[in-house]
Design a protein around this motif. Structure first.
Motif, mmCIF file in Angstrom:
data_model
loop_
_atom_site.group_PDB
_atom_site.id
_atom_site.type_symbol
_atom_site.label_atom_id
_atom_site.label_comp_id
_atom_site.label_asym_id
_atom_site.label_seq_id
_atom_site.Cartn_x
_atom_site.Cartn_y
_atom_site.Cartn_z
ATOM 1 N N VAL A 300 0.853 -1.231 0.095
ATOM 2 C CA VAL A 300 0.078 0.097 0.089
ATOM 3 C C VAL A 300 0.873 1.229 -0.015
ATOM 4 O O VAL A 300 1.602 1.428 0.750
ATOM 5 C CB VAL A 300 -0.788 0.038 1.236
ATOM 6 N N ASN A 301 0.583 2.141 -1.171
ATOM 7 C CA ASN A 301 1.409 3.299 -0.982
ATOM 8 C C ASN A 301 0.059 4.373 -1.155
ATOM 9 O O ASN A 301 -0.396 4.640 -2.389
ATOM 10 C CB ASN A 301 2.348 3.437 -2.209
ATOM 11 N N ASP A 316 11.365 2.164 -11.130
ATOM 12 C CA ASP A 316 10.912 3.247 -12.098
ATOM 13 C C ASP A 316 9.682 3.807 -11.015
ATOM 14 O O ASP A 316 9.664 5.256 -11.361
ATOM 15 C CB ASP A 316 10.499 2.803 -13.258
ATOM 16 N N PHE A 317 9.146 3.004 -10.403
ATOM 17 C CA PHE A 317 7.922 3.762 -9.699
ATOM 18 C C PHE A 317 8.377 4.592 -8.482
ATOM 19 O O PHE A 317 8.192 5.554 -8.295
ATOM 20 C CB PHE A 317 6.955 2.557 -9.256
ATOM 21 N N VAL A 318 9.326 3.988 -7.856
ATOM 22 C CA VAL A 318 10.099 4.602 -6.572
ATOM 23 C C VAL A 318 10.682 6.133 -6.864
ATOM 24 O O VAL A 318 10.840 6.696 -6.335
ATOM 25 C CB VAL A 318 11.089 3.651 -5.845
ATOM 26 N N ALA A 319 11.549 5.953 -8.332
ATOM 27 C CA ALA A 319 11.950 7.367 -8.799
ATOM 28 C C ALA A 319 10.869 8.442 -8.667
ATOM 29 O O ALA A 319 11.283 9.620 -8.878
ATOM 30 C CB ALA A 319 12.814 7.022 -10.017
ATOM 31 N N THR A 320 9.661 8.110 -9.128
ATOM 32 C CA THR A 320 8.809 9.218 -8.795
ATOM 33 C C THR A 320 8.201 9.410 -7.380
ATOM 34 O O THR A 320 7.077 10.227 -7.268
ATOM 35 C CB THR A 320 7.630 8.819 -9.930
ATOM 36 N N ARG A 321 8.300 8.780 -6.302
ATOM 37 C CA ARG A 321 8.055 8.961 -5.036
ATOM 38 C C ARG A 321 9.193 9.072 -4.288
ATOM 39 O O ARG A 321 9.809 8.219 -3.487
ATOM 40 C CB ARG A 321 7.204 7.766 -4.750
ATOM 41 N N PRO A 322 9.353 10.658 -3.846
ATOM 42 C CA PRO A 322 10.506 10.685 -3.132
ATOM 43 C C PRO A 322 10.271 10.069 -1.532
ATOM 44 O O PRO A 322 11.517 9.479 -1.093
ATOM 45 C CB PRO A 322 10.483 12.264 -2.792
ATOM 46 N N ALA A 323 9.214 10.083 -0.938
ATOM 47 C CA ALA A 323 9.178 9.269 0.304
ATOM 48 C C ALA A 323 9.203 8.146 0.363
ATOM 49 O O ALA A 323 10.328 7.438 1.211
ATOM 50 C CB ALA A 323 7.826 9.792 0.808
ATOM 51 N N ILE A 327 12.618 5.568 1.644
ATOM 52 C CA ILE A 327 12.415 4.177 2.423
ATOM 53 C C ILE A 327 13.320 3.044 1.900
ATOM 54 O O ILE A 327 13.910 2.145 2.788
ATOM 55 C CB ILE A 327 10.905 3.788 2.405
ATOM 56 N N LEU A 328 13.317 3.052 0.506
ATOM 57 C CA LEU A 328 13.791 1.914 -0.121
ATOM 58 C C LEU A 328 15.217 2.073 -0.803
ATOM 59 O O LEU A 328 15.780 1.111 -1.363
ATOM 60 C CB LEU A 328 12.812 1.335 -1.263
ATOM 61 N N LYS A 329 15.803 3.252 -0.208
ATOM 62 C CA LYS A 329 17.122 3.622 -0.988
ATOM 63 C C LYS A 329 18.090 2.473 -0.718
ATOM 64 O O LYS A 329 19.007 1.995 -1.614
ATOM 65 C CB LYS A 329 17.447 5.061 -0.611
#
Length: 349
Positions: A300-301, A316-323, A327-329
């Protein structure tokens, strides 16, 4: 006397003509013309003798002077001739040396030209060989890529077939070896259902089609027991049992903890394992992660359920969601390093 005067004048003129300019002041000039005319024959003869001797002496001196000059000129001429001969010899020697150097230089230039031409030809041949090798290498790379793609596709096909075959299977982990001797594996599975899911145990539609341990041969060196694979008749019953297991969380057999999971191919199991670290981080952040069949990640995001079939789609999805990126960096970076190390190992092989 007149004849003597005439003779004396003529001899005087001849003497003046024969004498050099610097010797014209002779002893005869000590006498005036009138005095010479008044001389007697004897005196005149004496006078002429003295004059002649004086002229003779002057001529001898002049001759000696000329001979000295001629000798000097001859010496200088000989020196000049020797110098000219030496110079000519030097010129001839230098000409020979220059000509020889020119020939050697021409020969060297010809050799260099031939060498350069040979090197040029060899470079051309080397470039052609390199080009051929590059073409072959590129063809080999493309061929290997096609083979790898075919292998991946075949593995996916085989994995899908295995997953399809195993779609109704449940894998039981942690059942001690030899416990099935009394009731058999089917009986143990019924005991698990009765101990953990009393409602399901009474369901007559749940039927065990087959049960076995995997691998078939027990390894005495292995500390953990082999897995038990239960094959049911329908996927619906399998999903129902696994759902109850997830809700109960703690599954036991005769009081000892065990685990119930779906049965997958080795490729699918590996794909599901690769989601574990990411799912653990998301679980700590209350993102409600789940690994769906066969190997998809769901969480859930921002109030929405997101599902991903591959890590690249997730990145690709994480790159558009800074928060979410924050978390997943760390976990995504470690995954990239791990895959890079595995790729290098494959390349070395």
């Amino acid at each position: 006397m007149p004849s003597n005067k005439h003779r004396n004048r003529g001899s005087k003129i001849n003497d003046d003509t024969m004498m050099p300019p610097n010797k014209q002041n002779t002893p005869s000039q000590e006498y005036e013309d009138d005095e010479i005319e008044e001389m007697q024959d004897t005196d005149f003869k004496k006078f002429m003798i003295r004059t002649f001797r004086s002229f003779q002496k002057q001529i001898l001196e002049l001759q000696k002077s000329l001979m000295d000059k001629i000798e000097n000129l001859s010496g200088e001429n000989e020196i000049l001739r020797k110098s000219q001969n030496e110079t000519q010899k030097l010129v001839e020697q230098e000409s020979v040396i220059v000509k020889r150097n020119q020939n050697e230089m021409k020969s060297s230039i010809d050799q260099m030209t031939n060498t350069l031409e040979s090197l040029k030809n060899r470079m051309g041949e080397a470039e052609e060989r390199i080009s051929d090798l590059e073409d072959r290498a590129q063809e080999k790379i493309q061929s290997n890529q096609r083979k790898e793609e075919e292998i991946r596709n075949l593995k996916n096909i085989v994995g899908n077939l295995q997953d399809t075959i195993k779609k109704t299977n449940i894998r039981v982990l942690g059942v001690p070896e030899g416990m099935e001797r009394e009731k058999g594996l089917e009986g143990l599975f019924s005991e698990i259902l009765a101990e953990n899911f009393p409602g399901l145990e009474k369901d007559r539609d749940i039927l065990v089609q087959e049960a076995h341990r995997t691998p078939n041969k027990h390894d005495q060196k292995r500390s953990s027991p082999r897995h038990v694979v239960i094959k049911l008749t329908t996927v619906k019953h399998k999903e129902k049992i696994l759902k109850c297991a997830r809700e109960k969380r703690q599954i036991t057999l005769r009081g000892s903890p065990i685990r119930l999971t779906a049965d997958f191919s080795s490729e699918t199991l590996q794909a599901r394992r690769e989601w574990r670290d990411i799912a653990q981080v998301l679980r700590e952040k209350n993102c409600q992660p789940r690994i769906l069949y066969p190997a998809k990640l769901s969480f859930v995001n921002e109030g929405e359920i997101k599902t991903f079939h591959s890590k690249q789609k997730l990145k690709d999805f994480v790159a558009t969601r800074p928060a979410l990126q924050k978390i997943l960096k760390d976990v995504l970076h470690s995954e990239t390093q791990k895959h890079g190390y595995q790729y290098e190992r494959r390349e070395r092989k």
